[in-house]
Design an enzyme around this catalytic site. Structure first.
Site, PDB file in Angstrom:
ATOM      1  N   TRP A 196       0.799  -1.234   0.000  1.00 47.42           N
ATOM      2  CA  TRP A 196       0.000   0.000   0.000  1.00 47.42           C
ATOM      3  C   TRP A 196       0.832   1.285   0.000  1.00 47.42           C
ATOM      4  O   TRP A 196       0.370   2.310  -0.467  1.00 47.42           O
ATOM      5  CB  TRP A 196      -0.993   0.045   1.179  1.00 47.42           C
ATOM      6  CG  TRP A 196      -1.954   1.189   1.067  1.00 47.42           C
ATOM      7  CD1 TRP A 196      -3.115   1.222   0.338  1.00 47.42           C
ATOM      8  CD2 TRP A 196      -1.828   2.493   1.646  1.00 47.42           C
ATOM      9  NE1 TRP A 196      -3.701   2.459   0.438  1.00 47.42           N
ATOM     10  CE2 TRP A 196      -2.923   3.257   1.247  1.00 47.42           C
ATOM     11  CE3 TRP A 196      -0.877   3.077   2.470  1.00 47.42           C
ATOM     12  CZ2 TRP A 196      -3.120   4.573   1.625  1.00 47.42           C
ATOM     13  CZ3 TRP A 196      -1.067   4.391   2.857  1.00 47.42           C
ATOM     14  CH2 TRP A 196      -2.187   5.118   2.434  1.00 47.42           C
ATOM     15  N   ASP A 197       2.052   1.282   0.488  1.00 38.63           N
ATOM     16  CA  ASP A 197       2.795   2.547   0.608  1.00 38.63           C
ATOM     17  C   ASP A 197       4.177   2.427  -0.026  1.00 38.63           C
ATOM     18  O   ASP A 197       5.154   2.939   0.499  1.00 38.63           O
ATOM     19  CB  ASP A 197       2.908   2.931   2.093  1.00 38.63           C
ATOM     20  CG  ASP A 197       3.270   4.399   2.296  1.00 38.63           C
ATOM     21  OD1 ASP A 197       3.044   5.202   1.368  1.00 38.63           O
ATOM     22  OD2 ASP A 197       3.772   4.741   3.383  1.00 38.63           O
TER      23      ASP A 197
END
Ligand SMILES: Nc1ncnc2c1ncn2[C@@H]1O[C@H](COP(=O)(O)OP(=O)(O)O)[C@@H](O)[C@H]1O
Ligand SMILES: [Mg+2]
Length: 304
Positions: A196-197
């Site tokens: 996600w990041d």
């Protein structure tokens, strides 16, 4: 006390979360001391930090270098140890110890100041980042993580409110457009373990492998939801090409090829990720959408 929290980290804690930030910050030195003691570690250099986490270079009792990461447990950070344990070092930093009660982790030591941001050729950096994503998202998500399907449905619930709040017709148009893509994809949200990041600062140089991912805020879902950070980070280099849509699509196509994704689904989930950012901004009081996100959406729509 041997541990001094860097001033810039204290400022960041106060900026993002006044009261909770202040008490977290005040408790940090004692928390660090506790784990140095419990896990039998010695300090070995100056601390690093991001916006939230304090990371201390340490040596284990056998002399192995490691990194002690302290951060508050939130919805986003709660799954970090589980994700790292699932990847078991396959493209990611190794997890050596974890205490889920406080979110504290002991990690394999990497080079704190050498990330993919320091690779001058952005296309090469992007290729390396995409290849990490390919390996990470090859793993099915374990039980117990946040799920993209739930996140996407909650986003769709918030769209009407945001449309009523933003100032301009262009912004209302883009919120609705992105929501339309998400509504079509939401019945098939995917089941991969997503980081996600994964942006350039979250891939560090290592000894076991040249480049390893750190700092996941994991969820279970479709890898198309992973692409946005690499599309809008190092944005100056997109602008410098003089042709924003082309430069964004070049990044998008390279990632889609490397990960072996269906371009249309990947575009749709990227629009979903733009929507997620825009909804957060509106919730924080913005009345005008971030131009970078709108420009990414404009470019990526060509693949939808
Ligand atoms: N395993 C590690 N080894 C060495 N340094 C690390 C390690 N993990 C993180 N760091 C350093 O700490 C910084 C912040 O860590 P990160 O996990 O990215 O937290 P944040 O969520 O605050 O961004 C990184 O940018 C890097 O400089
Ligand atoms: Mg980080």
């Amino acid at each position: 006390m041997r541990i001094k929290v860097p001033e810039t980290l204290t400022e960041s804690h106060l900026k993002y979360d006044q009261d909770a930030g202040r008490s977290w910050n005040a408790a940090l030195p004692a928390l660090a001391e506790r784990y140095l003691d419990e896990w039998d570690l010695r300090l070995d250099g100056e601390p690093s930090h991001g916006i939230v986490a304090l990371v201390l270079p340490v040596l284990r009792s056998d002399g192995t270098p490691a990194a002690l990461k302290l951060q508050p447990v939130t919805d986003e950070t709660a799954g970090e140890a589980l994700a790292l344990r699932t990847w078991a070092g396959d493209g990611s930093v190794l997890l050596l110890e974890a205490d889920p009660a406080t979110g504290t982790m002991l990690l394999e030591r990497l080079a704190p100041d050498r990330s993919l941001s320091s690779v001058p050729d952005v296309t090469r950096a992007l290729g390396l980042l995409a290849d990490r994503l390919r390996r990470l998202s090859a793993h099915p998500a374990p039980e117990g993580l946040r799920r993209l399907g739930d996140i996407a449905r909650r986003m769709l619930d918030d769209v009407d409110g945001a449309v009523a709040t933003v100032y301009g017709e262009r912004d209302r148009y883009w919120l609705r457009w992105c929501a339309g893509a998400v509504a079509e994809l939401v019945p098939e949200p995917g089941d991969r373990l997503l980081h996600w990041d994964l942006h350039y600062d979250n891939v560090l140089a290592g000894a076991r492998e040249p480049w390893l991912a750190i700092d996941p805020k994991p969820l279970a879902g479709d890898p198309g939801f992973e692409l946005l950070p690499a599309l809008w980070n190092r944005w100056d280099e997109v602008l410098a090409t003089g042709d924003v849509p082309r430069a964004v699509l070049r990044r998008f196509d390279l990632m889609v090829d490397t990960l072996g994704l269906d371009p249309r689904r990947a575009a749709g989930w990227t629009l979903g990720r733009v929507l997620q950012n825009c909804l957060w901004d509106v919730k924080d009081g913005c009345l005008v959408l971030d131009d970078v996100h709108v420009r990414v959406a404009e470019a990526v729509r060509a693949r939808w």
